[in-house]
Motif scaffolding. Structure first.
Motif, mmCIF file in Angstrom:
data_model
loop_
_atom_site.group_PDB
_atom_site.id
_atom_site.type_symbol
_atom_site.label_atom_id
_atom_site.label_comp_id
_atom_site.label_asym_id
_atom_site.label_seq_id
_atom_site.Cartn_x
_atom_site.Cartn_y
_atom_site.Cartn_z
ATOM 1 N N SER A 129 0.741 -1.219 -0.067
ATOM 2 C CA SER A 129 0.022 0.078 -0.007
ATOM 3 C C SER A 129 0.906 1.301 -0.064
ATOM 4 C CB SER A 129 -0.844 -0.022 1.163
ATOM 5 O OG SER A 129 -0.141 0.158 2.287
ATOM 6 N N PRO A 137 1.051 0.057 -7.170
ATOM 7 C CA PRO A 137 -0.189 0.195 -6.236
ATOM 8 C C PRO A 137 -0.982 -1.112 -6.481
ATOM 9 C CG PRO A 137 -0.253 1.812 -8.038
ATOM 10 C CD PRO A 137 1.071 1.312 -8.327
ATOM 11 N N ARG A 140 -7.505 -0.655 -7.710
ATOM 12 C CA ARG A 140 -8.470 -0.068 -7.004
ATOM 13 C C ARG A 140 -10.019 -0.405 -7.650
ATOM 14 N NH1 ARG A 140 -6.364 2.584 -2.715
ATOM 15 N NH2 ARG A 140 -4.288 3.564 -2.953
ATOM 16 N N TRP A 143 -11.773 1.667 -10.555
ATOM 17 C CA TRP A 143 -10.870 2.777 -11.381
ATOM 18 C C TRP A 143 -10.510 2.162 -12.722
ATOM 19 C CZ3 TRP A 143 -6.615 5.775 -8.171
ATOM 20 C CH2 TRP A 143 -7.350 6.180 -6.877
ATOM 21 N N PRO A 146 -4.636 0.656 -15.593
ATOM 22 C CA PRO A 146 -3.595 1.546 -15.829
ATOM 23 C C PRO A 146 -2.986 1.773 -17.355
ATOM 24 C CG PRO A 146 -2.957 -0.402 -14.512
ATOM 25 C CD PRO A 146 -4.597 -0.231 -14.793
ATOM 26 N N TRP A 156 2.062 5.020 -9.393
ATOM 27 C CA TRP A 156 1.927 5.633 -8.124
ATOM 28 C C TRP A 156 1.784 7.240 -8.177
ATOM 29 C CZ3 TRP A 156 0.910 3.137 -3.917
ATOM 30 C CH2 TRP A 156 1.485 1.931 -3.851
ATOM 31 N N ASP A 159 -1.974 6.863 -8.749
ATOM 32 C CA ASP A 159 -2.805 6.605 -7.868
ATOM 33 C C ASP A 159 -2.976 7.924 -6.888
ATOM 34 O OD1 ASP A 159 -3.664 4.195 -5.939
ATOM 35 O OD2 ASP A 159 -2.134 5.542 -4.617
ATOM 36 N N ARG A 187 -3.239 11.505 -0.770
ATOM 37 C CA ARG A 187 -2.642 10.263 -0.095
ATOM 38 C C ARG A 187 -1.187 10.457 0.552
ATOM 39 N NH1 ARG A 187 0.182 7.142 -4.580
ATOM 40 N NH2 ARG A 187 1.867 8.773 -4.074
#
Length: 409
Positions: A129, A137, A140, A143, A146, A156, A159, A187
């Protein structure tokens, strides 16, 4: 010293905080826990004399309704939780010296600490995490996928952008009402540059070099002294060590109990099936299977031939400490990571995918039940640390003693 420990999630999120609270109390501190008001968590904390401050709605009823919550429903819950945290966590943290937040769901915790002028610590229960050039990452839910071929740093960055888009408005609206400056990267604001990692260094190591100055304490384990139920003890003593099957708080794959029992029987073994939140059951009355409720896994896992589970951080660590070979059937988030670690350490098998069949579980059990795997699991068990909660508790005393302006430890 007074400490507030806060998390919102399943038992795997709450029980480590109970373990840390117990160690803090042994050192003379006062600790309370902000957590969901599920009956199971209330009983867990009451059993060790730790105060529960109810946070949000019960997790079990939300996650185990008639249908799984959609990505949109989860998003609405997470955004609503920001306001809930500002109200509940802030009230619970009054008079505290340190606030410890575990999990990204604790979006408002650092802002609360900043407003109250107390120290703040963010803790993760798994390395995957935390941003690192060494791993991407975790996916999620809801989402977009990527970009193909993107490197870890790019992933990242995306993210962080997604987290800020999700929580930024809700967080900064409340911060503005408290005369706190806006946050550009939600984050990284939550994690800080010095997050704590509550995992065992052998089982879940943090790889260097990395951008974060991670403090790895070891896993926060709550000792369990409960005796095993008489019916379970009689079953264990009536034959060879059985194989344990349990998926904790997960919505277990459809038909998993039947597939697992078929696979276990195919290997000539008996089975202990844990109901868990998915209410697993065995569909026949043969005497080679026993269904159990909540039991002391620390005592049970030392007496089984193998553990078939979902790959939660707590279950993985408990099985590893007991020297029990594992078959991990990962479902989400950090669970593929733990499956990979079990396989890499040679202490079990990682199932390929979240939906097993009797045949695929039988193949995985062939690996887990091999004598070499058992020997390796016992060897690794001797290297697993058990003092993580004590290490963290002492660090919190040092954090509080430093005083100074609020912020990360």
């Amino acid at each position: 010293m007074r400490v507030l420990l806060s998390a919102y999630g399943s038992r795997g999120d709450v029980e480590p905080l109970a373990g840390l609270a117990v160690r803090l109390r042994a050192l003379g501190a006062q600790a309370r826990v902000c957590a969901p008001p599920d009956e199971e968590f209330a009983e867990l904390l009451a059993g060790v004399g730790v105060e529960l401050v109810p946070l949000g709605q019960p997790v079990r009823s939300f996650m185990h309704g008639a249908t799984p919550p959609s990505a949109a429903e989860l998003t609405r819950l997470r955004i609503a939780m920001v306001a809930e945290q500002f109200d509940t966590v802030a009230a619970a943290a009054e008079g505290c010296h340190v606030l410890v937040a575990a999990g990204l769901a604790q979006v408002a915790a650092r802002s609360v600490a900043e407003r109250l002028g107390i120290r703040y610590v963010y803790a993760s229960y798994h390395p995957v995490s935390l941003p690192s050039p060494h791993h991407p990452p975790a996916p999620r839910q809801g989402w977009p996928p990527p970009p193909e071929g993107a490197g870890n740093r790019t992933l990242w960055d995306l993210d962080a952008q997604g987290i800020t888009e999700l929580f930024g408005h809700a967080l900064n609206t409340r911060r503005a009402s408290l005369d706190l400056p806006p946050v550009d990267n939600v984050r990284d604001h939550v994690f800080t540059d010095e997050p704590w990692l509550a995992t065992d260094p052998v089982l879940g190591p943090w790889r260097e070099p990395a951008d974060l100055d991670v403090v790895q304490t070891g896993a926060w384990i709550l000792p369990d002294e409960r005796p095993l139920p008489a019916r379970l003890m009689a079953f264990l003593e009536a034959g060879s060590p059985p194989v344990y099957v349990g998926f904790g708080s997960m919505r277990a794959p459809e038909g998993i109990a039947r597939a697992a029992v078929e696979a276990i029987r195919a290997r000539g073994r008996r089975a202990v099936v844990s109901r868990g939140w998915a209410d697993l059951a065995v569909l026949d009355d043969r005497d080679d299977c026993l269904v159990v409720g909540e039991v002391n896994q620390q005592a049970l896992f030392g007496r089984v031939a193998a553990v078939v589970h979902h790959g939660g951080a707590g279950t993985t660590a408990t099985a590893a400490r007991a020297g029990a070979p594992q078959v991990v059937v990962p479902q989400m988030v950090d669970q593929p990571y733990w499956a990979g670690r079990v396989a890499a350490l040679g202490i079990g098998a990682a199932h390929d995918g979240p939906t097993p069949t009797a045949a695929s579980l039988s193949a995985a059990l062939t690996t887990a039940l091999a004598p070499g795997t058992r020997d390796r699991a016992r060897a690794v068990a001797g290297t697993i640390r058990t003092d993580g909660a004590e290490v963290a508790a002492k660090l919190l005393f040092d954090t509080a003693a430093r005083g100074g302006p609020p912020g990360p430890a």
